[in-house]
Design a protein around this motif. Structure first.
Motif, PDB file in Angstrom:
ATOM      1  N   ASP A  19       0.851  -1.184   0.000  1.00 56.80           N
ATOM      2  CA  ASP A  19       0.000   0.000   0.000  1.00 56.80           C
ATOM      3  C   ASP A  19       0.894   1.244   0.000  1.00 56.80           C
ATOM      4  O   ASP A  19       1.066   1.892   1.033  1.00 56.80           O
ATOM      5  CB  ASP A  19      -0.920  -0.015   1.219  1.00 56.80           C
ATOM      6  CG  ASP A  19      -1.920   1.119   1.221  1.00 56.80           C
ATOM      7  OD1 ASP A  19      -2.172   1.707   0.155  1.00 56.80           O
ATOM      8  OD2 ASP A  19      -2.440   1.440   2.305  1.00 56.80           O
ATOM      9  N   PRO A  20       1.490   1.563  -1.155  1.00 49.63           N
ATOM     10  CA  PRO A  20       2.432   2.676  -1.192  1.00 49.63           C
ATOM     11  C   PRO A  20       1.762   4.016  -0.906  1.00 49.63           C
ATOM     12  O   PRO A  20       0.565   4.192  -1.158  1.00 49.63           O
ATOM     13  CB  PRO A  20       2.983   2.637  -2.612  1.00 49.63           C
ATOM     14  CG  PRO A  20       2.031   1.834  -3.394  1.00 49.63           C
ATOM     15  CD  PRO A  20       1.327   0.925  -2.448  1.00 49.63           C
ATOM     16  N   ALA A  21       2.553   4.937  -0.394  1.00 45.07           N
ATOM     17  CA  ALA A  21       2.075   6.299  -0.137  1.00 45.07           C
ATOM     18  C   ALA A  21       1.607   6.922  -1.445  1.00 45.07           C
ATOM     19  O   ALA A  21       2.057   6.548  -2.533  1.00 45.07           O
ATOM     20  CB  ALA A  21       3.202   7.122   0.476  1.00 45.07           C
ATOM     21  N   ALA A  22       0.717   7.871  -1.331  1.00 47.87           N
ATOM     22  CA  ALA A  22       0.124   8.502  -2.513  1.00 47.87           C
ATOM     23  C   ALA A  22       1.181   9.043  -3.465  1.00 47.87           C
ATOM     24  O   ALA A  22       1.034   8.937  -4.691  1.00 47.87           O
ATOM     25  CB  ALA A  22      -0.821   9.609  -2.084  1.00 47.87           C
ATOM     26  N   GLU A  23       2.270   9.585  -2.930  1.00 50.32           N
ATOM     27  CA  GLU A  23       3.306  10.149  -3.798  1.00 50.32           C
ATOM     28  C   GLU A  23       4.125   9.072  -4.520  1.00 50.32           C
ATOM     29  O   GLU A  23       4.889   9.373  -5.421  1.00 50.32           O
ATOM     30  CB  GLU A  23       4.234  11.099  -3.034  1.00 50.32           C
ATOM     31  CG  GLU A  23       4.985  10.468  -1.897  1.00 50.32           C
ATOM     32  CD  GLU A  23       4.262  10.532  -0.553  1.00 50.32           C
ATOM     33  OE1 GLU A  23       4.902  10.205   0.449  1.00 50.32           O
ATOM     34  OE2 GLU A  23       3.068  10.888  -0.513  1.00 50.32           O
ATOM     35  N   ARG A  24       3.950   7.808  -4.151  1.00 50.16           N
ATOM     36  CA  ARG A  24       4.653   6.696  -4.806  1.00 50.16           C
ATOM     37  C   ARG A  24       3.723   5.895  -5.724  1.00 50.16           C
ATOM     38  O   ARG A  24       4.167   4.987  -6.426  1.00 50.16           O
ATOM     39  CB  ARG A  24       5.233   5.741  -3.767  1.00 50.16           C
ATOM     40  CG  ARG A  24       6.171   6.382  -2.785  1.00 50.16           C
ATOM     41  CD  ARG A  24       7.478   6.744  -3.468  1.00 50.16           C
ATOM     42  NE  ARG A  24       8.382   7.349  -2.519  1.00 50.16           N
ATOM     43  CZ  ARG A  24       8.805   8.600  -2.589  1.00 50.16           C
ATOM     44  NH1 ARG A  24       8.411   9.376  -3.563  1.00 50.16           N
ATOM     45  NH2 ARG A  24       9.631   9.079  -1.684  1.00 50.16           N
ATOM     46  N   ALA A  25       2.455   6.229  -5.735  1.00 49.29           N
ATOM     47  CA  ALA A  25       1.464   5.470  -6.503  1.00 49.29           C
ATOM     48  C   ALA A  25       1.758   5.476  -7.999  1.00 49.29           C
ATOM     49  O   ALA A  25       1.682   4.431  -8.652  1.00 49.29           O
ATOM     50  CB  ALA A  25       0.059   6.000  -6.226  1.00 49.29           C
ATOM     51  N   ASP A  26       2.108   6.615  -8.557  1.00 51.08           N
ATOM     52  CA  ASP A  26       2.403   6.677  -9.995  1.00 51.08           C
ATOM     53  C   ASP A  26       3.627   5.844 -10.340  1.00 51.08           C
ATOM     54  O   ASP A  26       3.663   5.191 -11.389  1.00 51.08           O
ATOM     55  CB  ASP A  26       2.599   8.122 -10.452  1.00 51.08           C
ATOM     56  CG  ASP A  26       1.289   8.883 -10.577  1.00 51.08           C
ATOM     57  OD1 ASP A  26       0.220   8.229 -10.659  1.00 51.08           O
ATOM     58  OD2 ASP A  26       1.326  10.118 -10.593  1.00 51.08           O
ATOM     59  N   ASP A  27       4.631   5.841  -9.455  1.00 57.77           N
ATOM     60  CA  ASP A  27       5.817   5.013  -9.682  1.00 57.77           C
ATOM     61  C   ASP A  27       5.445   3.530  -9.691  1.00 57.77           C
ATOM     62  O   ASP A  27       5.932   2.765 -10.521  1.00 57.77           O
ATOM     63  CB  ASP A  27       6.882   5.261  -8.614  1.00 57.77           C
ATOM     64  CG  ASP A  27       7.503   6.642  -8.716  1.00 57.77           C
ATOM     65  OD1 ASP A  27       7.366   7.299  -9.770  1.00 57.77           O
ATOM     66  OD2 ASP A  27       8.130   7.070  -7.725  1.00 57.77           O
ATOM     67  N   ALA A  28       4.581   3.123  -8.773  1.00 58.33           N
ATOM     68  CA  ALA A  28       4.152   1.724  -8.711  1.00 58.33           C
ATOM     69  C   ALA A  28       3.377   1.340  -9.964  1.00 58.33           C
ATOM     70  O   ALA A  28       3.583   0.261 -10.525  1.00 58.33           O
ATOM     71  CB  ALA A  28       3.301   1.487  -7.467  1.00 58.33           C
TER      72      ALA A  28
END
Length: 64
Positions: free
Chosen positions: A39-48
């Motif tokens: 459950d990545p942080a919102a700022e890492r969502a696009d990277d995932a």
């Protein structure tokens, strides 16, 4: 967002770890993907999402 990986499908290309190093890593012995957080942080969502898109084995799944 929920991230899952299929380690048995992974071909150890390393695209995920290069694209989203806060979300993915690779095992030292064989390079297979290791999920650091499902459950990545919102700022890492696009990277995932990008890591899932560039995975040559389609071993990364994103559930929104």
């Amino acid at each position: 967002m929920k991230v899952t990986v299929e380690q048995d499908r992974c071909v150890a290309a390393g695209q995920c770890a290069a694209t989203a190093p806060d979300v993915f890593d690779q095992r030292d012995e064989d390079g297979v993907v290791v999920l650091l957080t499902d459950d990545p942080a919102a700022e890492r969502a696009d990277d995932a999402r990008h890591a899932a898109a560039v995975c040559p084995a389609l071993a990364i799944h994103i559930e929104e």
